[in-house]
Design an enzyme around this catalytic site. Structure first.
Site, PDB file in Angstrom:
ATOM      1  N   VAL A   1       0.841  -1.202   0.000  1.00  9.61           N
ATOM      2  CA  VAL A   1       0.000   0.000   0.000  1.00  9.61           C
ATOM      3  C   VAL A   1       0.873   1.248   0.000  1.00  9.61           C
ATOM      4  CG1 VAL A   1      -1.824   1.274   1.183  1.00  9.61           C
ATOM      5  CG2 VAL A   1      -1.793  -1.242   1.260  1.00  9.61           C
ATOM      6  N   LYS A   2       0.682   2.088  -1.015  1.00 13.45           N
ATOM      7  CA  LYS A   2       1.440   3.333  -1.108  1.00 13.45           C
ATOM      8  C   LYS A   2       0.762   4.414  -0.276  1.00 13.45           C
ATOM      9  CE  LYS A   2       4.244   4.268  -5.195  1.00 13.45           C
ATOM     10  NZ  LYS A   2       4.284   4.980  -6.499  1.00 13.45           N
ATOM     11  N   ILE A   3       1.566   5.023   0.596  1.00 11.23           N
ATOM     12  CA  ILE A   3       1.061   6.043   1.517  1.00 11.23           C
ATOM     13  C   ILE A   3       1.874   7.325   1.319  1.00 11.23           C
ATOM     14  CG2 ILE A   3       0.751   6.648   3.945  1.00 11.23           C
ATOM     15  CD1 ILE A   3      -0.950   4.269   3.409  1.00 11.23           C
TER      16      ILE A   3
END
Ligand code: G3P
Length: 214
Positions: A82-84
């Site tokens: 998951v890119k945050i």
């Protein structure tokens, strides 16, 4: 060095994968929008092609919204990262996702201390945007070197994904510095294999061979 492909284009992914040059894929909202397809459909298709880390970015900018999206994305496939975004809310979300065992890629990183925070939050990956700094006449490679050195000093397990790659030299210099991964646009990767002297040499081999057969 691991090569990730920085695209959401299935044809590009399939072609690069056929070269054995795709260890993972990174996407972002702009790359997804460019394809004009449903987000989760594209991500699932990428997961079916590449057996490696596939980065899918949240859209929410608040911690709770990020957490809700992250848990949903992580449940889509075992390989999803998951890119945050590197914000205060993003770091809070990353800390919590680390506790939940959800892999994260802290993105839009432009300073060494942002990268240090990402590592302290337990990010699986950090994505410093090399090219966008160069675009502003700032030294993007200096940031990469700082992060490599900083992470080595404290044996952080966070892996460095050199992002916003604009040309082959970005990958070469990052590899010389020991960055773990480069996420590479297909157009840049396509340049790695070719050299005019290789083409010239191969032609000469074949010409000589064919003359000898005459
Ligand atoms: O996908 C993250 C990063 O590689 C995008 O960089 O500058 O090409 O939009 P950029």
């Amino acid at each position: 060095m691991k090569f990730f492909l920085d695209t959401a284009n299935i044809d590009e992914i399939k072609d690069a994968h056929s070269m054995g040059m795709v260890d993972g894929v990174t996407t972002n909202p702009s790359l997804i929008a460019r394809e004009g397809r449903e987000f989760e459909e594209v991500i699932k298709e990428i997961c079916a092609i590449v057996d490696g880390p596939i980065s899918a970015e949240v859209i929410s900018t608040d911690t709770e919204g990020m957490l809700k999206e992250a848990r949903h994305l992580a449940a889509l496939h075992k390989n999803i990262v998951v890119k945050i975004p590197m914000t205060v809310d993003g770091i809070k979300a990353t800390c919590q996702l680390t506790k939940e065992g959800i892999k994260t890629n802290v993105t839009l990183v432009f300073s060494p201390l942002q990268a240090l925070m990402a590592a302290k939050a337990g990010a699986t990956y950090v994505s410093p945007f090399l090219g966008r700094l160069d675009d502003l006449s700032q030294d993007g490679l200096q940031l990469i070197e700082q992060i490599v050195d900083m992470y080595a000093n404290y044996a952080y397990e966070t892996e460095i994904i050199v992002a916003s790659v604009r040309n082959p030299l970005h990958v070469l210099e990052s590899a010389m510095m020991g960055a773990d991964i480069a996420t590479i646009p297909y157009s840049v990767l396509a340049k790695f294999a070719s050299h005019p002297l290789t083409d010239k040499g191969l032609k000469a081999f074949l010409d000589d061979w064919n003359k000898a057969q005459a």
